[in-house]
Design an enzyme around this catalytic site. Structure first.
Site, short mmCIF file in Angstrom:
data_model
loop_
_atom_site.label_atom_id
_atom_site.label_comp_id
_atom_site.label_asym_id
_atom_site.label_seq_id
_atom_site.Cartn_x
_atom_site.Cartn_y
_atom_site.Cartn_z
N GLY A 248 -30.96 -1.58 -34.40
CA GLY A 248 -31.95 -2.49 -34.98
C GLY A 248 -31.41 -3.78 -35.55
O GLY A 248 -32.15 -4.54 -36.18
N GLU A 293 -26.55 2.94 -32.91
CA GLU A 293 -27.22 2.71 -31.62
C GLU A 293 -27.74 1.28 -31.47
O GLU A 293 -28.93 1.08 -31.32
CB GLU A 293 -28.41 3.66 -31.48
CG GLU A 293 -28.10 5.10 -31.75
CD GLU A 293 -29.36 5.96 -31.74
OE1 GLU A 293 -29.29 7.03 -31.13
OE2 GLU A 293 -30.39 5.56 -32.31
N PRO A 294 -26.88 0.29 -31.48
CA PRO A 294 -27.36 -1.07 -31.29
C PRO A 294 -27.71 -1.34 -29.82
O PRO A 294 -26.99 -0.91 -28.93
CB PRO A 294 -26.17 -1.93 -31.73
CG PRO A 294 -24.97 -1.06 -31.53
CD PRO A 294 -25.43 0.38 -31.67
N GLY A 295 -28.81 -2.01 -29.59
CA GLY A 295 -29.19 -2.39 -28.23
C GLY A 295 -29.27 -3.91 -28.13
O GLY A 295 -28.40 -4.55 -27.53
N TYR A 337 -45.92 -9.61 -28.16
CA TYR A 337 -45.91 -9.83 -29.61
C TYR A 337 -45.52 -11.23 -30.03
O TYR A 337 -44.84 -11.43 -31.03
CB TYR A 337 -45.08 -8.77 -30.37
CG TYR A 337 -43.99 -8.04 -29.60
CD1 TYR A 337 -44.14 -6.70 -29.27
CD2 TYR A 337 -42.80 -8.68 -29.24
CE1 TYR A 337 -43.16 -6.02 -28.58
CE2 TYR A 337 -41.81 -7.99 -28.55
CZ TYR A 337 -42.00 -6.66 -28.23
OH TYR A 337 -41.03 -5.99 -27.55
N CYS A 364 -51.83 -15.05 -13.60
CA CYS A 364 -53.24 -15.36 -13.86
C CYS A 364 -53.69 -14.67 -15.14
O CYS A 364 -54.46 -13.71 -15.13
CB CYS A 364 -54.08 -14.95 -12.67
SG CYS A 364 -53.82 -16.09 -11.31
N GLU A 365 -53.19 -15.17 -16.25
CA GLU A 365 -53.51 -14.70 -17.60
C GLU A 365 -53.32 -15.89 -18.51
O GLU A 365 -52.24 -16.50 -18.49
CB GLU A 365 -52.49 -13.65 -18.09
CG GLU A 365 -52.42 -12.35 -17.39
CD GLU A 365 -53.48 -11.36 -17.81
OE1 GLU A 365 -54.05 -11.52 -18.91
OE2 GLU A 365 -53.74 -10.46 -17.01
N TYR A 393 -34.61 -6.50 -23.64
CA TYR A 393 -36.05 -6.25 -23.49
C TYR A 393 -36.74 -7.33 -22.66
O TYR A 393 -37.89 -7.68 -22.92
CB TYR A 393 -36.72 -6.10 -24.87
CG TYR A 393 -36.04 -5.05 -25.72
CD1 TYR A 393 -36.14 -3.70 -25.39
CD2 TYR A 393 -35.24 -5.40 -26.81
CE1 TYR A 393 -35.50 -2.73 -26.14
CE2 TYR A 393 -34.58 -4.43 -27.56
CZ TYR A 393 -34.71 -3.11 -27.22
OH TYR A 393 -34.06 -2.15 -27.95
C1 LIG Z 1 -34.80 0.95 -29.56
C2 LIG Z 1 -33.90 1.90 -30.23
C3 LIG Z 1 -32.62 1.49 -30.59
C4 LIG Z 1 -32.10 0.09 -30.39
O1 LIG Z 1 -32.77 -0.85 -31.14
P1 LIG Z 1 -32.24 -2.38 -31.12
O2 LIG Z 1 -33.22 -3.08 -31.97
O3 LIG Z 1 -32.31 -2.83 -29.70
O4 LIG Z 1 -30.86 -2.38 -31.66
C5 LIG Z 1 -31.79 2.43 -31.15
N1 LIG Z 1 -32.19 3.71 -31.37
C6 LIG Z 1 -33.43 4.12 -31.02
C7 LIG Z 1 -33.80 5.52 -31.25
C8 LIG Z 1 -34.32 3.24 -30.45
O5 LIG Z 1 -35.55 3.66 -30.13
#
Ligand SMILES: *Cc1c(COP(=O)(O)O)cnc(C)c1O
Length: 434
Positions: A248, A293-295, A337, A364-365, A393
């Site tokens: 997050g 868990e960084p994405g 969003y 077409c939106e 994303y």
């Molecule tokens: C989406 C998600 C993440 C990653 O969130 P980011 O905002 O991309 O870092 C990590 N853990 C879980 C369970 C998620 O659903």
């Protein structure tokens, strides 16, 4: 143009990504095009891992692969010895198909089916994060049938709701994710799990939100979770081995967001490590293996989307629409969003902004926009636009809406570029049509 590590401009005001001019990328690969700076991804992965090692010494970073999932990203992440979060059999199989070690996968989701779970257990995934009571029974049965002892975590909701610059300490307990600690639901699920002998119940997981800048949110999460670890120890005599604090971490989308250097990114991780160490010592609990868990923070700023400017419509005195050859089919985040992005006139960086444009997609939106009120130089058809921080994303949320083709993905490093996802063809589009 905002200072960004991945981007430079040449003397003619042309944007360069990873040492390659966008005009060259557009000529070679056409637009719309997703471009990723591989060095940026690698640098962040390495520094996240090193920070966990240095400040906590026991744990692993799991890249949340829903942010950007394709074979190449699992090769890169796996090569750097990170783990990966997967949230579907599709993501899991993509990772496994390039030899990603199953034991370094962590399987999430609020509605994993029996078949999904069976696939995961049989594949030998490292962890399954449980998010429903009946899921406990399913995994127990699967383990009994297969003779495997699956490591599982339980997803809890620690009652912190964090968004961007704010956090709320008492989040509403109505999230679809996790078992609420405050309502006692988490403890009931823990009790149920403790009776299951086929499962290796290792610990708890929480993920408090996304695009969070406020480090305090993570400090509170570490505190709440270790409180619960202490309670479980005192009440049931059980010491958990693992703690997963989710992802997050926020990234920079626009000039309103803080500018991030690599050390700012690692600050999130350092804060969590230091706080967790402190909590463990103070509360006298067993030091758990830390999972993060960084994405978004791993791939977000590494990605740029290139478009070619098409029709320009100036509604006298009201609005200037600048249409591009992409839209919500490659980037649905504005439509979803109202996400904000920085947009650059990638071939006119030496010119002063003189006009305000709304950047529209070709779908077409009416809501198919990429950005509103963008100040740019006078633009012409054929110019190249670059939308920054589209690495997370975007590709992973792309669709074939209006039967547009999902753009290809190109990776750049050291002035070299290569496809990691090739362009779709018309044949791909109609492949399953009967
Ligand atoms: C989406 C998600 C993440 C990653 O969130 P980011 O905002 O991309 O870092 C990590 N853990 C879980 C369970 C998620 O659903």
């Amino acid at each position: 143009m905002t200072e960004r590590k991945t981007l430079k401009k040449d003397e003619n005001g042309i944007l360069e990504i990873g040492g390659i001019k966008v005009t060259d990328l557009a000529a070679q690969y056409k637009t719309p095009l997703y471009v990723y700076d591989r060095a940026h991804i690698e640098d962040i992965c390495k520094s996240f891992s090193e920070t966990v090692e240095k400040y906590y010494g026991l744990g692993k970073v799991f890249y949340a692969s829903k942010a950007f999932s394709c074979k190449e990203i699992y090769r890169i992440i796996g090569g750097l010895r990170l783990g990966a979060d997967v949230v579907s059999v599709g993501e899991m199989r993509t990772a496994l198909s390039v030899g990603f070690p199953a034991e370094n996968l962590c399987f999430h989701g609020n509605n994993k089916s029996y078949v999904d779970l069976e696939f995961a257990v049989n594949s030998g995934v490292g962890y399954i994060v449980i998010d429903a009571l009946s899921e406990i029974d399913d995994i127990d049965v699967i383990c009994k049938n297969t003779g495997r002892n699956q490591k599982v975590l339980l997803r809890v909701n620690p009652g912190i709701e964090a968004h961007t610059h704010h956090y709320v300490q008492t989040a509403r307990p109505d999230s679809k994710f996790g078992f609420n600690i405050a309502t006692g639901d988490a403890e009931k699920a823990i009790e149920k799990l403790l009776t299951k002998k086929n499962l290796n119940f290792c610990g708890l997981h929480c993920h408090i939100g996304s695009q969070i800048f406020e480090k305090k949110s993570f400090v509170i999460a570490a505190d709440r979770m270790t409180d619960l670890y202490k309670r479980v120890k005192d009440k049931y005599g059980v010491s958990f081995d693992v703690l997963n604090l989710g992802g997050g971490f926020g990234i920079r989308y626009t000039e309103q967001d803080p500018a991030f250097s690599l050390s700012d990114y690692t600050d999130y991780v350092r804060t969590i490590c230091v706080e967790l160490e402190k909590n463990v010592t103070e509360k006298g609990i067993k030091k758990p293996y830390l999972m993060l868990e960084p994405g978004r923070s791993i791939v977000g700023e590494a990605g740029v989307t290139l478009y070619t400017v098409g029709r320009i419509k100036e509604i006298s005195g009201i609005k200037n629409y600048l249409s591009v050859d992409g839209g919500m089919f490659d980037n649905p985040r504005f439509a979803l969003y109202q996400a904000k992005y920085e947009v650059l006139a990638a071939t006119r960086l030496n010119e002063k902004p003189v006009k305000t444009y709304t950047i529209a997609g070709k779908c077409c939106e009416s809501g198919d926009l990429i950005a509103e009120d963008v100040s740019l130089p006078e633009m012409r058809e054929g110019d190249i636009l670059a939308v920054l921080s589209t690495g997370a994303y975007n590709y992973s949320m792309a669709s074939n809406y209006n039967r547009n083709l999902v753009p290809p993905v190109v990776m750049v490093k050291d002035s070299r570029s290569y496809y990691c996802v090739k362009p779709q063809s018309f044949e791909d589009l109609v492949r399953n049509d009967l």
